[in-house]
Scaffold this motif. Sequence first.
Motif, PDB file in Angstrom:
ATOM      1  N   MET A  96       0.846  -1.190   0.000  1.00 57.75           N
ATOM      2  CA  MET A  96       0.000   0.000   0.000  1.00 57.75           C
ATOM      3  C   MET A  96       0.880   1.238   0.000  1.00 57.75           C
ATOM      4  O   MET A  96       1.747   1.391   0.866  1.00 57.75           O
ATOM      5  CB  MET A  96      -0.953   0.039   1.192  1.00 57.75           C
ATOM      6  N   LEU A  97       0.652   2.105  -0.982  1.00 56.79           N
ATOM      7  CA  LEU A  97       1.348   3.377  -1.088  1.00 56.79           C
ATOM      8  C   LEU A  97       0.437   4.452  -0.493  1.00 56.79           C
ATOM      9  O   LEU A  97      -0.660   4.691  -0.996  1.00 56.79           O
ATOM     10  CB  LEU A  97       1.666   3.683  -2.549  1.00 56.79           C
ATOM     11  N   THR A  98       0.869   5.067   0.608  1.00 55.08           N
ATOM     12  CA  THR A  98       0.088   6.122   1.262  1.00 55.08           C
ATOM     13  C   THR A  98       0.637   7.481   0.830  1.00 55.08           C
ATOM     14  O   THR A  98       1.824   7.762   1.035  1.00 55.08           O
ATOM     15  CB  THR A  98       0.149   5.995   2.786  1.00 55.08           C
ATOM     16  N   ILE A  99      -0.223   8.292   0.240  1.00 54.62           N
ATOM     17  CA  ILE A  99       0.180   9.585  -0.307  1.00 54.62           C
ATOM     18  C   ILE A  99      -0.583  10.683   0.432  1.00 54.62           C
ATOM     19  O   ILE A  99      -1.804  10.588   0.612  1.00 54.62           O
ATOM     20  CB  ILE A  99      -0.110   9.673  -1.813  1.00 54.62           C
ATOM     21  N   THR A 100       0.127  11.716   0.851  1.00 53.21           N
ATOM     22  CA  THR A 100      -0.484  12.857   1.527  1.00 53.21           C
ATOM     23  C   THR A 100      -0.237  14.119   0.705  1.00 53.21           C
ATOM     24  O   THR A 100       0.902  14.411   0.344  1.00 53.21           O
ATOM     25  CB  THR A 100       0.082  13.038   2.945  1.00 53.21           C
ATOM     26  N   ALA A 101      -1.328  14.839   0.405  1.00 53.46           N
ATOM     27  CA  ALA A 101      -1.246  16.103  -0.342  1.00 53.46           C
ATOM     28  C   ALA A 101      -1.737  17.231   0.563  1.00 53.46           C
ATOM     29  O   ALA A 101      -2.784  17.100   1.212  1.00 53.46           O
ATOM     30  CB  ALA A 101      -2.085  16.034  -1.613  1.00 53.46           C
ATOM     31  N   VAL A 102      -0.981  18.323   0.596  1.00 55.04           N
ATOM     32  CA  VAL A 102      -1.303  19.459   1.462  1.00 55.04           C
ATOM     33  C   VAL A 102      -1.281  20.732   0.613  1.00 55.04           C
ATOM     34  O   VAL A 102      -0.401  20.908  -0.237  1.00 55.04           O
ATOM     35  CB  VAL A 102      -0.291  19.582   2.621  1.00 55.04           C
ATOM     36  N   ASN A 103      -2.249  21.616   0.856  1.00 58.21           N
ATOM     37  CA  ASN A 103      -2.243  22.924   0.215  1.00 58.21           C
ATOM     38  C   ASN A 103      -2.080  23.993   1.292  1.00 58.21           C
ATOM     39  O   ASN A 103      -2.984  24.215   2.109  1.00 58.21           O
ATOM     40  CB  ASN A 103      -3.542  23.173  -0.556  1.00 58.21           C
ATOM     41  N   GLN A 104      -0.923  24.653   1.301  1.00 60.80           N
ATOM     42  CA  GLN A 104      -0.642  25.703   2.272  1.00 60.80           C
ATOM     43  C   GLN A 104      -0.780  27.099   1.674  1.00 60.80           C
ATOM     44  O   GLN A 104      -0.448  28.082   2.332  1.00 60.80           O
ATOM     45  CB  GLN A 104       0.763  25.505   2.852  1.00 60.80           C
ATOM     46  N   GLY A 105      -1.269  27.174   0.425  1.00 58.77           N
ATOM     47  CA  GLY A 105      -1.474  28.476  -0.206  1.00 58.77           C
ATOM     48  C   GLY A 105      -2.949  28.749  -0.431  1.00 58.77           C
ATOM     49  O   GLY A 105      -3.812  28.285   0.319  1.00 58.77           O
ATOM     50  N   GLU A 106      -3.249  29.498  -1.486  1.00 63.30           N
ATOM     51  CA  GLU A 106      -4.641  29.794  -1.815  1.00 63.30           C
ATOM     52  C   GLU A 106      -5.283  28.599  -2.517  1.00 63.30           C
ATOM     53  O   GLU A 106      -4.614  27.610  -2.819  1.00 63.30           O
ATOM     54  CB  GLU A 106      -4.708  31.054  -2.694  1.00 63.30           C
ATOM     55  N   GLY A 107      -6.586  28.680  -2.761  1.00 63.82           N
ATOM     56  CA  GLY A 107      -7.333  27.564  -3.326  1.00 63.82           C
ATOM     57  C   GLY A 107      -6.742  27.071  -4.641  1.00 63.82           C
ATOM     58  O   GLY A 107      -6.321  27.848  -5.488  1.00 63.82           O
ATOM     59  N   ALA A 108      -6.711  25.746  -4.803  1.00 65.58           N
ATOM     60  CA  ALA A 108      -6.211  25.114  -6.033  1.00 65.58           C
ATOM     61  C   ALA A 108      -7.396  24.457  -6.733  1.00 65.58           C
ATOM     62  O   ALA A 108      -8.060  23.589  -6.152  1.00 65.58           O
ATOM     63  CB  ALA A 108      -5.130  24.080  -5.716  1.00 65.58           C
ATOM     64  N   TYR A 109      -7.654  24.854  -7.972  1.00 62.83           N
ATOM     65  CA  TYR A 109      -8.839  24.401  -8.694  1.00 62.83           C
ATOM     66  C   TYR A 109      -8.480  23.301  -9.702  1.00 62.83           C
ATOM     67  O   TYR A 109      -7.382  23.284 -10.254  1.00 62.83           O
ATOM     68  CB  TYR A 109      -9.508  25.583  -9.405  1.00 62.83           C
ATOM     69  N   GLU A 110      -9.457  22.381  -9.900  1.00 60.62           N
ATOM     70  CA  GLU A 110      -9.287  21.244 -10.806  1.00 60.62           C
ATOM     71  C   GLU A 110      -8.013  20.464 -10.462  1.00 60.62           C
ATOM     72  O   GLU A 110      -7.217  20.107 -11.317  1.00 60.62           O
ATOM     73  CB  GLU A 110      -9.251  21.703 -12.262  1.00 60.62           C
ATOM     74  N   THR A 111      -7.829  20.196  -9.175  1.00 63.97           N
ATOM     75  CA  THR A 111      -6.597  19.594  -8.686  1.00 63.97           C
ATOM     76  C   THR A 111      -6.693  18.073  -8.709  1.00 63.97           C
ATOM     77  O   THR A 111      -7.642  17.503  -8.171  1.00 63.97           O
ATOM     78  CB  THR A 111      -6.298  20.075  -7.258  1.00 63.97           C
ATOM     79  N   GLU A 112      -5.707  17.433  -9.314  1.00 65.70           N
ATOM     80  CA  GLU A 112      -5.695  15.976  -9.417  1.00 65.70           C
ATOM     81  C   GLU A 112      -4.310  15.438  -9.070  1.00 65.70           C
ATOM     82  O   GLU A 112      -3.291  16.049  -9.405  1.00 65.70           O
ATOM     83  CB  GLU A 112      -6.082  15.520 -10.825  1.00 65.70           C
ATOM     84  N   LEU A 113      -4.294  14.282  -8.419  1.00 63.91           N
ATOM     85  CA  LEU A 113      -3.058  13.578  -8.084  1.00 63.91           C
ATOM     86  C   LEU A 113      -2.832  12.474  -9.111  1.00 63.91           C
ATOM     87  O   LEU A 113      -3.707  11.623  -9.315  1.00 63.91           O
ATOM     88  CB  LEU A 113      -3.155  12.977  -6.679  1.00 63.91           C
TER      89      LEU A 113
END
Length: 226
Positions: free
Chosen positions: A133-150
């Motif tokens: 199992m690959l556990t991935i964490t995504a964090v946004n510390q800035g302003e809103g990110a639109y249409e965001t995909e990993l």
Amino acid sequence: LKAELHLDWLKGTKGGVKRVLFLDTQQPQHSGLLRLGQTRPRACLSYMIYLKEEDEFRDKLTPIALTLNYSLALPSPDQTLPPVLNEYSSTFLQEHAYILLDCGDDNICIPDLQLSASMDRSELVIGDDNLVMLTITAVNQGEGAYETELYTLIPPEADYIGVERRVESLSQLNCEYKTINESRMVVCDLGNPMATGTELSVGLRFSVQRLEDSGPKISFELQIHR
């Protein structure tokens, strides 16, 4: 004058989803006659339009193009001297409207997206199914990110099994397996927008079996697209 109004015109030329419609007709275009004359040199027509619900479209960044195209209507039979249009005037007019975003006073989004990942095992055995199992964490510390995909690119040695949904600490993201230009990948929706301060973790399960010709390690490439 014969006038044609078009809403979200650029989406029509590119085959996209219309984001705004006329309220009375539920259509993105409207045609009508605008009557002008010596006693009425100016005229104004008002229409009510509305923006679709957020879950009906993804693109919130592109301006909404509003266009007006006009031409002379057919003259009536009793007109001995029909009007003409100024050949130096444009008969196509365009304005833009913008969807208000959670991006500060300038309405320009500057996100700060960060990724981290970990694997639940460090050693693989040749000939074994090697369920990982690959556990991935995504964090946004800035302003809103639109249409965001990993995007998780799958190495040749691995096969995708699915999203881990039994662990409560992991986010329940919508992920889809895709093949693009012979590259295999898992694409997960991180939000539209992925708001300021959002932290999302997802567990992706793989089987790693084709190890005979591989090197000392295998690598998963991670990318965030927006």
